[in-house]
Design a protein around this motif. Structure first.
Motif, PDB file in Angstrom:
ATOM      1  N   VAL A 245     -10.983  -7.421 -30.629  1.00  0.00           N
ATOM      2  CA  VAL A 245     -11.614  -8.443 -31.474  1.00  0.00           C
ATOM      3  C   VAL A 245     -12.208  -7.802 -32.724  1.00  0.00           C
ATOM      4  N   LEU A 246     -12.847  -6.659 -32.546  1.00  0.00           N
ATOM      5  CA  LEU A 246     -13.430  -5.939 -33.676  1.00  0.00           C
ATOM      6  C   LEU A 246     -12.349  -5.521 -34.666  1.00  0.00           C
ATOM      7  N   GLY A 247     -11.254  -4.979 -34.158  1.00  0.00           N
ATOM      8  CA  GLY A 247     -10.178  -4.540 -35.039  1.00  0.00           C
ATOM      9  C   GLY A 247      -9.487  -5.685 -35.749  1.00  0.00           C
ATOM     10  N   HIS A 248      -9.343  -6.815 -35.059  1.00  0.00           N
ATOM     11  CA  HIS A 248      -8.678  -7.967 -35.670  1.00  0.00           C
ATOM     12  C   HIS A 248      -9.507  -8.556 -36.805  1.00  0.00           C
ATOM     13  N   ASN A 249     -10.805  -8.634 -36.609  1.00  0.00           N
ATOM     14  CA  ASN A 249     -11.663  -9.282 -37.594  1.00  0.00           C
ATOM     15  C   ASN A 249     -12.215  -8.319 -38.645  1.00  0.00           C
ATOM     16  N   PHE A 250     -12.348  -7.055 -38.275  1.00  0.00           N
ATOM     17  CA  PHE A 250     -12.930  -6.076 -39.213  1.00  0.00           C
ATOM     18  C   PHE A 250     -12.100  -4.790 -39.178  1.00  0.00           C
ATOM     19  N   PRO A 251     -10.841  -4.862 -39.570  1.00  0.00           N
ATOM     20  CA  PRO A 251      -9.947  -3.703 -39.418  1.00  0.00           C
ATOM     21  C   PRO A 251     -10.357  -2.480 -40.238  1.00  0.00           C
ATOM     22  N   GLY A 252     -11.061  -2.678 -41.340  1.00  0.00           N
ATOM     23  CA  GLY A 252     -11.469  -1.548 -42.166  1.00  0.00           C
ATOM     24  C   GLY A 252     -12.864  -1.050 -41.892  1.00  0.00           C
ATOM     25  N   SER A 253     -13.503  -1.584 -40.867  1.00  0.00           N
ATOM     26  CA  SER A 253     -14.894  -1.229 -40.589  1.00  0.00           C
ATOM     27  C   SER A 253     -14.990   0.135 -39.905  1.00  0.00           C
ATOM     28  N   PRO A 254     -15.957   0.960 -40.303  1.00  0.00           N
ATOM     29  CA  PRO A 254     -16.180   2.217 -39.576  1.00  0.00           C
ATOM     30  C   PRO A 254     -16.574   1.991 -38.125  1.00  0.00           C
ATOM     31  N   TRP A 255     -17.151   0.821 -37.839  1.00  0.00           N
ATOM     32  CA  TRP A 255     -17.491   0.513 -36.455  1.00  0.00           C
ATOM     33  C   TRP A 255     -16.215   0.375 -35.618  1.00  0.00           C
ATOM     34  N   TYR A 256     -15.154  -0.175 -36.208  1.00  0.00           N
ATOM     35  CA  TYR A 256     -13.889  -0.261 -35.468  1.00  0.00           C
ATOM     36  C   TYR A 256     -13.304   1.133 -35.260  1.00  0.00           C
ATOM     37  N   GLN A 257     -13.406   1.977 -36.278  1.00  0.00           N
ATOM     38  CA  GLN A 257     -12.914   3.338 -36.145  1.00  0.00           C
ATOM     39  C   GLN A 257     -13.645   4.063 -35.011  1.00  0.00           C
ATOM     40  N   SER A 259     -15.084   2.623 -32.379  1.00  0.00           N
ATOM     41  CA  SER A 259     -14.655   2.040 -31.106  1.00  0.00           C
ATOM     42  C   SER A 259     -13.264   2.525 -30.722  1.00  0.00           C
ATOM     43  N   TYR A 260     -12.387   2.610 -31.694  1.00  0.00           N
ATOM     44  CA  TYR A 260     -11.017   3.088 -31.446  1.00  0.00           C
ATOM     45  C   TYR A 260     -11.052   4.521 -30.917  1.00  0.00           C
ATOM     46  N   ALA A 261     -11.939   5.338 -31.497  1.00  0.00           N
ATOM     47  CA  ALA A 261     -12.044   6.726 -31.057  1.00  0.00           C
ATOM     48  C   ALA A 261     -12.531   6.823 -29.614  1.00  0.00           C
ATOM     49  N   LEU A 262     -13.324   5.850 -29.167  1.00  0.00           N
ATOM     50  CA  LEU A 262     -13.785   5.851 -27.785  1.00  0.00           C
ATOM     51  C   LEU A 262     -12.658   5.540 -26.800  1.00  0.00           C
ATOM     52  N   LEU A 263     -11.677   4.783 -27.262  1.00  0.00           N
ATOM     53  CA  LEU A 263     -10.639   4.275 -26.370  1.00  0.00           C
ATOM     54  C   LEU A 263      -9.339   5.064 -26.421  1.00  0.00           C
ATOM     55  N   VAL A 264      -9.107   5.729 -27.529  1.00  0.00           N
ATOM     56  CA  VAL A 264      -7.832   6.425 -27.715  1.00  0.00           C
ATOM     57  C   VAL A 264      -8.086   7.924 -27.827  1.00  0.00           C
ATOM     58  N   ALA A 265      -7.526   8.666 -26.920  1.00  0.00           N
ATOM     59  CA  ALA A 265      -7.713  10.116 -26.922  1.00  0.00           C
ATOM     60  C   ALA A 265      -7.151  10.725 -28.198  1.00  0.00           C
ATOM     61  N   GLY A 266      -7.922  11.571 -28.830  1.00  0.00           N
ATOM     62  CA  GLY A 266      -7.486  12.248 -30.042  1.00  0.00           C
ATOM     63  C   GLY A 266      -7.815  11.509 -31.318  1.00  0.00           C
ATOM     64  N   ALA A 267      -8.201  10.232 -31.221  1.00  0.00           N
ATOM     65  CA  ALA A 267      -8.566   9.477 -32.430  1.00  0.00           C
ATOM     66  C   ALA A 267      -9.916   9.956 -32.943  1.00  0.00           C
ATOM     67  N   GLU A 268     -10.054   9.958 -34.250  1.00  0.00           N
ATOM     68  CA  GLU A 268     -11.283  10.452 -34.853  1.00  0.00           C
ATOM     69  C   GLU A 268     -12.259   9.306 -35.118  1.00  0.00           C
TER      70      GLU A 268
END
Length: 286
Positions: A245-257, A259-268
Motif C-alpha cells: 500500500v505504501l509503495g502504491h500510493n507513495f512510490p518515491g517516498s523514503p519511507w517506502y524505500q 520498508s522495502y529494505a526491511l522486506l527484501v534482502a540486499g535492498a538499501e
C-alpha cells in the motif's frame, strides 16, 4: 490568507474622523494608573456620541492601539446600547481583543454577538473570527490537541454555514493544517508506544492516521511504522500488504524505500544524507 483582517463593510461605511486614544501595555507593572489617566484625558477629547466613539475606535485600530479601540467600542455599548452603532461595536470590540491575542475575551464577545444578531450582514465574519481565535491557539503536535479540535469544529462550522464565501475558502485551508496537527499528535503517541513495545496500542495510533488523516503528510511514515511492527510480531504477510500500500500510493517516498529494505534482502534503506532523513531520525528518537 485572511487572518488579522478587519471586516470590510465595517470600515468602508465609516469615513469618520476621530482624535487619538491611548496606548496600553498589558503586562507592565506600575503602568496601570498612568494609563488610566491617559485614557480619561483621551476620552475627554473624543466626541461622546456613538458616531464619535466609533470613529475614535476605528482610528485606534488603524494605529494599532487595540486596547484603546476596545475601550471606545465598549463605551458605545455602555453609553448608547440602543443606538445603531452598538451592534457593530460589539463585533469591532471582539476584533480589537483578537488583535491583542486576548482570545478568551474575543470568543466570549463573538459568542454573544452571534447569539444576539444571527442575521447581521457580517455574521459570516463573526463565525470566521471566532474560528481564528481558536486556530491561533493551536499548540505544536507535542502538546494536548484540545484547542486544535475546537478550532477544527469552529472552522468546519464556517465551511458548513457559508460555503461560498472567502471565509470558507480560507477555513478549508486551515482545516487541512489542523488535520496535520492532529495526525502529528497521533504519530507522536504511536512512536512512543512502539518504543515501549506496546505494539497493539501503537498499531491503533498508526492505523488511525492512515484511515482518518489520509490527506496529511504523516501517512507514509505511519504505513512504514506498521510494516516495522508487523515484522517484529512475525506477521510477514501483513507487513508485505502494508508495504505494498505504501509503495502504491507513495512510490518515491523514503519511507517506502525503508520498508522495502526491511522486506527484501540486499535492498538499501534511504540514504542518511537524503532530504528528510534527519527529521525521521529525530522523530524516532523523540
Amino acid at each position: 490568507m485572511m487572518t488579522r483582517r478587519l471586516p470590510t463593510l465595517l470600515v468602508l461605511c465609516l469615513g469618520l474622523a476621530a482624535l487619538p486614544g491611548c496606548s496600553w501595555f498589558d503586562n507592565w507593572d506600575g503602568k496601570q494608573a498612568s494609563l488610566d489617566g491617559e485614557r480619561r484625558i483621551a476620552n475627554a477629547t473624543v466626541d461622546p456620541s456613538p458616531e464619535g466613539l466609533y470613529g475614535a475606535g476605528v482610528e485606534a485600530l488603524q494605529a494599532r492601539r487595540y486596547a484603546a479601540a476596545a475601550d471606545y467600542f465598549d463605551q458605545i455599548e455602555r453609553d448608547h446600547p440602543y443606538s445603531t452603532w452598538a451592534t457593530n461595536a460589539k463585533l469591532m470590540s471582539a476584533y480589537a481583543e483578537y488583535q491583542r491575542n486576548r482570545y478568551t475575551e474575543a470568543i466570549g464577545a463573538l459568542d454573544r454577538f452571534i447569539q444576539l444578531h444571527p442575521a447581521h450582514r457580517d455574521i459570516a465574519y463573526a463565525f470566521y473570527l471566532r474560528a481564528l481565535c481558536y486556530y491561533e491557539q493551536i499548540a505544536d503536535a507535542q502538546r494536548d490537541q484540545r484547542t486544535t479540535e475546537q478550532a477544527m469544529a469552529a472552522l468546519q462550522d464556517v465551511v458548513n454555514r457559508f460555503p461560498e464565501t472567502a471565509y470558507a475558502r480560507d477555513a478549508r485551508l486551515k482545516l487541512d493544517l489542523g488535520r496535520d496537527h492532529l495526525a502529528g499528535k497521533e504519530m507522536n503517541i504511536g512512536r512512543y508506544y512502539q518504543r515501549q513495545r506496546l505494539y497493539a496500542a501503537a498499531i491503533g495510533r498508526f492505523k488511525r492516521v492512515v484511515e482518518e488523516y489520509q490527506t496529511t503528510n504523516h501517512v507514509p511514515e505511519a504505513l512504514h511504522r506498521l510494516t516495522e511492527i508487523y515484522l517484529t510480531l512475525g506477521l510477514t504477510e501483513e507487513a508485505k500488504k502494508t508495504a505494498s500500500v505504501l509503495g502504491h500510493n507513495f512510490p518515491g517516498s523514503p519511507w517506502y524505500q525503508d520498508s522495502y529494505a526491511l522486506l527484501v534482502a540486499g535492498a538499501e534503506a534511504s540514504a542518511p544524507d537524503r532530504p528528510g532523513f534527519a527529521r525521521r531520525a529525530w522523530n524516532w528518537v523523540f
